[in-house]
Design an enzyme around this catalytic site. Structure first.
Site, PDB file in Angstrom:
ATOM      1  N   ASP A 205       6.062 -19.915  -9.848  1.00 19.80           N
ATOM      2  CA  ASP A 205       6.651 -21.221 -10.112  1.00 19.80           C
ATOM      3  C   ASP A 205       6.792 -22.009  -8.809  1.00 19.80           C
ATOM      4  O   ASP A 205       7.135 -21.447  -7.769  1.00 19.80           O
ATOM      5  CB  ASP A 205       8.024 -21.014 -10.758  1.00 19.80           C
ATOM      6  N   GLU A 232       1.555 -22.342  -9.781  1.00 24.06           N
ATOM      7  CA  GLU A 232       1.803 -23.704 -10.229  1.00 24.06           C
ATOM      8  C   GLU A 232       1.800 -24.646  -9.028  1.00 24.06           C
ATOM      9  O   GLU A 232       2.674 -24.572  -8.166  1.00 24.06           O
ATOM     10  CB  GLU A 232       3.157 -23.801 -10.929  1.00 24.06           C
TER      11      GLU A 232
END
Length: 566
Positions: A205, A232
């Site tokens: 993330d 990400e």
């Protein structure tokens, strides 16, 4: 990335409770032939385990991605999962035992597990976490202190400035100094702890908010070289940090793919998708993770989502049929409040109930996973389009797909590369005969698709088509409509959309004023159904009266001759 605000991501981070020794540096390992991941957003681990056994394994999914497992701040909102306070597996979705049981169950079903991992920052504020750990910003007892944080103690406010993006605080969350050896070791210990429980890969993330060199150093301390990493890194034109910087560490999520699919499906023509992928300036296919939507973008509006009806479904069909990237199928829940957490605290009692959308199990999408697995490595062949929103293409001699995103039926003779013989259209459950020259004639109703592959030769067992005892209900309803209106049917079966107007099935008006549609249903199935009409804006109006009832026969199709009840 979990975003509390539309412009920023909430990444919650990581050090591990148990320090494990990492062997050799880890290299990015792509998922392989079974490269589709079902992202079960905010599902409890026990519910994920059932899904692996009941739907993901049988459909051929290679991976399931689970939401962050670590202890986090308290609260019902979904984004609390992305504000960690420790690295104990003690969040809303289950404890360590539940997590381990889920991993083992999914492995037994042939499904690998990816853990969403927040390693960029820790929670703001103060209080007690979901596992009982006390914390306050910059002080997480036994894990971090202020000395482990970056010196910038203000929020990110300039995406054109690399130092600001990677050293300051994402929406006010405590930013870890991932350039420090101690911080890298603690993060790696957390990830290695998850590996010790059987995890096969990680979604990193908010990777964009950590220097690529820092992630490379952390990954070198994790696993034995077989761990899959998906990072990400949202693309922003002109920004100082670009997603391509992270390709050396693992796969990178290609956000432009999802944004462009929305634009094409809503405002342009599907014919433009003929060279979709690297020719559009995207990252290399073999290092890109793609999706139609994820938990951030479905709320932010920059991609399609479940509220977009057939456009959303057909975009998913296209993604799974098209050989670019490794696809994620997002599976979440209905929302009006963008902050609302999962129904039942994450417990999924049944798909399509309590607001759970279960996109991974939609027949239109789950049937395409088998097609993608069958066609792995095959090029696009025999492209056809009408210059508008009707397209068709093959995947070598293994598969063929047609997509009709227009308001009228597509009826034509298609040229495929398939060997001659009978096939099951896994979208409709109907049999299609392909000639020795690869041609076949078929009708694709408006807002639907057709999909054939060599792994599904019959619709009555074998391959990945509907199972033994599959027959169909043939809906015929006499209904006059105004310009722009269409007739749909829904009911109490998954194949009928489970009473969800957004998933209702559009009938074919070719024999107007009689609208027709064949729907595959298991022999002997009793069901309820009802018709509705939708205008050009998608507003639905139900017919009057009680629910209609019928039972599929044990042999042959059930034909229903109805008249719209005004």
């Amino acid at each position: 990335m979990a975003r509390r605000l539309a412009t920023a991501s909430l990444a919650v981070l990581a050090a591990a409770a148990t320090a494990l020794t990492a062997p050799t540096p880890a290299a990015a390992a792509p998922p392989g032939a079974k490269d589709v991941t079902a992202v079960l957003f905010e599902w409890k681990f026990a519910s994920v385990a059932r899904a692996c056994t009941d739907s993901l394994g049988p459909a051929g999914y290679g991976y399931v991605q689970v939401s962050p497992p670590q202890e986090h701040i308290q609260g019902s909102q979904w984004w609390t999962s992305y504000q960690p306070v420790s690295y104990k597996i003690a969040g809303r979705l289950g404890d360590r035992a539940a997590f381990k049981s889920m991993v083992d169950t999914c492995h037994a079903a042939g499904v690998k597990v990816v853990a969403d991992s927040v390693i960029n920052h820790m929670a703001a504020g103060s209080g007690t976490g979901t596992g009982g750990s006390a914390y306050q910003k910059y002080d997480y007892p036994g894990i971090w202190s202020g000395a482990d944080m970056d010196d910038c103690r203000s929020e990110i406010n300039d995406y054109g400035n690399r130092a600001n993006v990677q050293n300051c605080e994402l929406v006010g969350l405590a930013d870890l100094d991932t350039g420090e050896s101690y911080v890298r070791d603690r993060i790696a210990a957390y990830l290695n702890d998850l590996l010790s429980l059987g995890v096969d890969g990680f979604r990193i993330d908010a990777a964009k908010h950590m220097p690529a060199a820092d992630l490379t150093a952390i990954k070198a301390k994790v696993g034995n070289g077989s761990t899959y990493w998906k990072q990400e890194a949202i693309h922003g034109a002109g920004e100082a940090v670009q997603p391509s910087e992270y390709l050396g560490t693992g796969d990178v999520q290609e956000f432009r793919y999802a944004r462009d699919l929305k634009r094409v499906f809503q405002n342009e023509n599907l014919a433009h998708l003929k060279n979709f992928g690297e020719d559009w300036g995207y990252m290399a296919s073999g290092k890109s993770a793609v999706f139609v939507d994820n938990h951030d973008t479905e709320r932010g509006g920059d991609t399609l989502n479940y509220k977009n009806g057939s456009a959303y479904t057909l975009a998913g069909v296209f993604m799974l049929a098209w050989p670019y990237g490794s696809p994620d199928v997002h599976s979440g829940y209905e929302f009006t409040d963008h902050d609302a957490g999962p129904p039942n605290g994450g417990t999924v009692n049944a798909c399509y109930s309590d607001g759970w959308k279960c996109q991974h199990a939609w027949p239109e999408l789950s049937s395409m996973v088998g097609l993608r697995n069958t066609a792995s490595g095959q090029p696009v062949t025999n492209w056809w389009d009408n210059g508008g929103d009707q397209i068709a293409f093959g995947r070598g001699d293994k598969a063929y797909v047609a997509i009709n995103h227009e308001g009228s039926a597509l009826n034509r003779t298609f040229q495929s590369g398939l060997p001659g013989g009978a096939y099951c259209d896994v979208q409709s459950g109907r049999s299609v005969t392909v000639g020795s020259d690869g041609t076949f004639t078929a009708t694709v109703a408006a807002g639907t698709a057709l999909a054939l592959h060599t792994g599904a030769r019959t619709c009555s067992g074998g391959g990945t088509g509907p199972g033994t005892g599959q027959t169909s209900a043939s809906f015929h309803v006499n209904a006059t409509t105004a310009w722009g209106e269409n007739i749909y049917v829904t009911g109490d079966q998954a194949a009928l959309g489970n009473w969800d107007p957004a998933r209702a099935l559009k009938l074919d008006p070719a024999a107007y004023p009689v609208w027709k549609l064949d729907v595959p249903l298991a022999a002997g199935t009793p069901f309820q159904y009802k018709y509705l009409r939708k205008d050009a804006a998608g507003k639905a109006v139900w017919e009057s009266g009680a629910n209609r009832t019928a039972t599929v026969g044990t042999t042959g199709a059930l034909t229903l001759n109805d008249t719209w009840r005004g």
